[in-house]
Scaffold this motif. Structure first.
Motif, short mmCIF file in Angstrom:
data_model
loop_
_atom_site.label_atom_id
_atom_site.label_comp_id
_atom_site.label_asym_id
_atom_site.label_seq_id
_atom_site.Cartn_x
_atom_site.Cartn_y
_atom_site.Cartn_z
N PHE A 339 0.82 -1.22 0.00
CA PHE A 339 0.00 0.00 0.00
C PHE A 339 0.85 1.27 0.00
CE2 PHE A 339 -3.23 -3.11 1.04
CZ PHE A 339 -4.20 -2.74 0.14
N LYS A 340 2.05 1.18 0.57
CA LYS A 340 2.96 2.33 0.47
C LYS A 340 3.34 2.54 -0.99
CE LYS A 340 5.19 2.51 4.98
NZ LYS A 340 6.30 1.95 5.75
N GLN A 341 3.63 1.43 -1.68
CA GLN A 341 3.98 1.53 -3.09
C GLN A 341 2.82 2.08 -3.91
OE1 GLN A 341 5.30 -2.52 -4.00
NE2 GLN A 341 7.40 -1.74 -4.20
N LEU A 342 1.62 1.55 -3.61
CA LEU A 342 0.43 1.99 -4.33
C LEU A 342 0.26 3.51 -4.22
CD1 LEU A 342 -2.21 1.19 -5.86
CD2 LEU A 342 -3.30 0.98 -3.62
N LYS A 343 0.35 4.01 -3.01
CA LYS A 343 0.18 5.45 -2.80
C LYS A 343 1.29 6.24 -3.48
CE LYS A 343 -1.21 7.22 1.03
NZ LYS A 343 -1.64 7.62 2.38
N ALA A 344 2.50 5.72 -3.41
CA ALA A 344 3.63 6.43 -4.00
C ALA A 344 3.51 6.51 -5.52
CB ALA A 344 4.94 5.74 -3.60
N VAL A 345 3.10 5.40 -6.15
CA VAL A 345 2.95 5.42 -7.61
C VAL A 345 1.85 6.42 -8.01
CG1 VAL A 345 2.37 4.09 -9.67
CG2 VAL A 345 3.80 3.06 -7.90
N LEU A 346 0.74 6.40 -7.28
CA LEU A 346 -0.36 7.34 -7.58
C LEU A 346 0.12 8.79 -7.43
CD1 LEU A 346 -3.30 5.48 -5.79
CD2 LEU A 346 -3.10 5.85 -8.26
N LYS A 347 0.92 9.01 -6.42
CA LYS A 347 1.48 10.34 -6.19
C LYS A 347 2.35 10.75 -7.38
CE LYS A 347 1.89 13.56 -3.08
NZ LYS A 347 0.93 14.01 -2.08
N GLU A 348 3.19 9.82 -7.82
CA GLU A 348 4.04 10.07 -8.98
C GLU A 348 3.20 10.37 -10.22
OE1 GLU A 348 7.89 9.92 -9.25
OE2 GLU A 348 6.95 10.80 -7.47
N MET A 349 2.05 9.75 -10.31
CA MET A 349 1.17 9.98 -11.46
C MET A 349 0.51 11.35 -11.38
SD MET A 349 -0.55 6.16 -11.57
CE MET A 349 -1.47 6.15 -13.12
N GLY A 350 0.70 12.03 -10.26
CA GLY A 350 0.16 13.37 -10.11
C GLY A 350 -1.19 13.43 -9.44
N TYR A 351 -1.60 12.33 -8.83
CA TYR A 351 -2.91 12.31 -8.18
C TYR A 351 -2.78 12.69 -6.70
CZ TYR A 351 -4.26 9.67 -12.33
OH TYR A 351 -4.49 9.25 -13.62
N ASP A 352 -3.15 13.92 -6.39
CA ASP A 352 -3.03 14.36 -5.01
C ASP A 352 -3.97 13.60 -4.07
OD1 ASP A 352 -1.02 16.07 -5.40
OD2 ASP A 352 -2.29 17.85 -5.69
N TRP A 353 -5.05 13.09 -4.66
CA TRP A 353 -5.99 12.33 -3.82
C TRP A 353 -5.37 11.05 -3.26
CZ3 TRP A 353 -6.51 7.79 -6.37
CH2 TRP A 353 -6.48 7.79 -7.76
N SER A 354 -4.18 10.73 -3.66
CA SER A 354 -3.53 9.55 -3.06
C SER A 354 -3.33 9.77 -1.55
CB SER A 354 -2.19 9.26 -3.73
OG SER A 354 -1.29 10.32 -3.52
N ASP A 355 -3.29 11.04 -1.14
CA ASP A 355 -3.19 11.33 0.30
C ASP A 355 -4.43 10.89 1.07
OD1 ASP A 355 -0.72 12.46 -0.07
OD2 ASP A 355 -1.51 14.51 -0.26
N ASP A 356 -5.55 10.75 0.37
CA ASP A 356 -6.79 10.35 1.05
C ASP A 356 -6.98 8.83 1.09
OD1 ASP A 356 -7.43 13.06 1.32
OD2 ASP A 356 -8.15 13.11 -0.75
N ILE A 357 -5.98 8.12 0.60
CA ILE A 357 -6.01 6.65 0.67
C ILE A 357 -5.36 6.21 1.98
CG2 ILE A 357 -4.96 4.56 -0.30
CD1 ILE A 357 -5.47 5.63 -3.03
#
Ligand code: ARG
Length: 562
Positions: A339-357
């Motif tokens: 899940f750390k990886q999942l959030k990090a990849v989403l963040k890299e994709m530019g999705y700020d909403w990854s912080d809400d995961i």
């Protein structure tokens, strides 16, 4: 009904030069012992500004403030102890609970924001393990808690219904399986094939090649492979649903991993467009070094996508579908890195909403000191555990209340409730051991104890046989104080449970309310015919309501009699 505000109001006129209202509020403490008052204000932090010893400050302040709203106000060293007006407090609590009933403790914090909750999510063709039980019951309780806090939860069962294991399963089925056998006992048979595959492929590595071919066929939409997969999924789901029924848990969505098969090209495309994919030994990975994480493996050498690729697609799908304010994943602590990886990849994709995961992790369950797993074949079927719990509950009911009319229904509610309660009373990140006898006991820190306490309240009300009203709510009996205070805490407990994503906050609260109520019950004559009787019955009714609501938030039933 927040009594801290009453303390703020008293201190405000004498402190407004130095502290804002919210600063005063923040500093107010709840003393451990009630002989030190109900609320306390520490004066240490004022010592610097006022250039005086905290004790002196406390003394000065007490002399200046208006004490009329309190029973008394005392100085104890550097603290000012506030004793609430018990009469007014008690009346207000009881009136509020009786007026609001099950809505007592509701709030609008969530403003109807969507919160998808990824929960349960067992794997097709394998039994639901005790680990999945945790995810199921924690997820279900969180959904109820979030709803009480004004959010709109969406319970998603992200079934493990895709992956190379289906190649293995099809291979094993074709070699050793029979349709009849699977029909008779789907999960156990499928598991047996799977375990046998893993045993035999040690000596016959060619089995792995066959399995890979079958999975490829499945991915390419081959009819035989697809039909077998569909069938395995269907029979597995049927048996999962039997357990969900027993637990009284439903889902809003069963979109599993396979649902995202056609949504992964887009993910890979976005990653490519943003130049995030790197080649590493033939595979496609996203480098996560700046997050101090291993690279996320997105696509294997043979082009097959992975667990995380499907989770990326699922995360984006959920964002688009629900425009969530928070997105929760109730999954064991062993997947923390994923899940750390999942959030990090989403963040890299530019999705700020990854912080809400948020990964809502939890610890391991052991049964009588032994680890539970499905791979090794040491399978403890959740179903068996639940059945045994019901049998134990029935035994106790027969001893205590042999004439109980609907004993079988109650035994189910008590047995299943006991297992669920035990799971939830532990802070979720703790690992814990499981001994069924202890869990189903009617005394101690158990679900049945809470249920029993509430049933006792209901039995008093039946005996009283008068309507509970809010006409006379005055209680002078000091024995009632702890219970009244516990009742008043409930709304803040509900908020704390949501803020920490912790059902155990509710479970522990229910235990302590039950405990103080039982003490009250032992020390006062509730049914005595005097002027305060209606108020005492109002208290009993309020306890029953709040215990019932607490149990409901945990997904546990509250039988009226047991
Ligand atoms: N099926 C997985 C397992 O049993 C859990 C899936 C959790 N949810 C998710 N979105 N990854 O380990």
């Amino acid at each position: 009904m927040d009594y801290k505000n009453q303390v703020v109001a008293a201190l405000k006129p004498v402190l407004n030069e130095y502290l804002s209202d919210s600063e005063i509020y923040e500093k107010i403490e709840v003393p451990k012992e009630s002989k030190l008052g109900d609320l306390a204000f520490p004066t240490f932090t004022l010592a610097k500004v006022l250039r005086k010893a905290p004790q002196m400050i406390a003394q000065d302040l007490v002399e200046k403030i208006d004490q009329s709203d309190f029973e008394k106000v005392e100085v104890a060293g550097p603290y000012i102890d506030f004793f609430l007006d018990k009469q007014a407090f008690g009346e207000e609590v009881l009136r509020t609970v009786l007026d609001q009933k099950s809505a007592y403790g509701d709030n609008d914090d969530g403003q109807n924001g969507n919160v998808p909750i990824d929960m349960s999510s067992p794997n097709i063709a394998k039994p639901i393990s005790m680990g999945h039980l945790r995810s199921t019951v924690i997820g279900n309780s969180l959904a109820l808690i979030m709803e009480k806090n004004g959010y709109h939860p969406i319970k998603i069962n992200h079934l493990g219904d895709w992956g190379t294991q289906f190649g293995k399963l099809i291979t094993a089925y074709k070699l050793w399986g029979s349709e009849e056998d699977v029909k008779a006992d789907p999960i156990n048979k499928l598991l047996e094939y799977y375990v046998r595959f893993h045993k035999e492929d040690k000596e016959k590595p060619e089995l792995d090649d066959i399995a890979r071919d079958w999975f490829k066929k499945l991915e390419d939409g081959d009819e035989e492979a697809t039909n077998l997969w569909k069938w395995f999924r269907e029979v597995s789901l049927q048996s999962f649903k039997q357990i969900y029924d027993k637990l009284g848990i439903t889902f809003d969505s069963y979109k599993g991993e396979a649902f995202y098969n056609d949504k992964m090209d887009e993910i890979v495309q976005i990653l490519e467009d943003k130049d995030l994919l790197k080649e590493s030994r033939g595979a496609q990975v996203v480098d996560l070094e700046k997050y101090n994480l291993n690279p996320a493996l997105i696509k294997k050498t043979d082009g097959a996508t992975l667990y995380i690729t499907r989770d990326l697609a699922a995360a984006l799908y959920r964002y688009r579908t629900y425009n969530f304010v928070q997105s929760l994943y109730v999954v064991g602590a062993e997947q923390t890195n994923h899940f750390k990886q999942l959030k990090a990849v989403l963040k890299e994709m530019g999705y700020d909403w990854s912080d809400d995961i948020h990964h809502i992790q939890f610890g391991l369950i052991t049964l009588n000191g032994k680890k539970l797993s499905t791979r090794s074949g040491r399978v403890v079927l959740l179903d068996e555990v639940l059945n045994d719990a019901v049998t134990l509950a029935k035994k106790q009911i027969n001893e205590k209340n042999p004439d109980l009319a609907n004993a079988d229904t109650v035994a189910k509610e008590v047995g299943v409730g006991a297992v669920v309660f035990h799971d939830l009373k532990n802070e979720r990140t703790n690992s814990f051991d499981f001994n069924l006898e202890d869990v189903v006991r009617f005394e101690g820190e158990t679900g049945p104890y809470v249920q029993y306490s509430r049933a006792r309240a209901e039995s008093i009300l039946r005996k009283a046989d008068t309507e509970v009203t809010t006409d006379q709510l005055k209680i002078t009996d000091a024995n009632a104080w702890d219970t009244l205070k516990a009742l008043q805490e409930f709304p803040s407990v509900v908020q704390r449970a949501a803020a920490q994503y912790e059902p155990s906050v509710i479970a522990k609260y229910a235990l302590s309310l039950a405990k103080s109520f039982n003490k009250y019950y032992a020390n006062s004559r509730i049914l005595a015919d005097d002027a305060e009787k209606p108020a005492r019955l109002a208290l009993v009714k309020s306890v029953s309501l709040v215990l019932e609501e607490s149990l409901r938030l945990l997904g546990v039933k509250a039988p009226d009699e047991m």
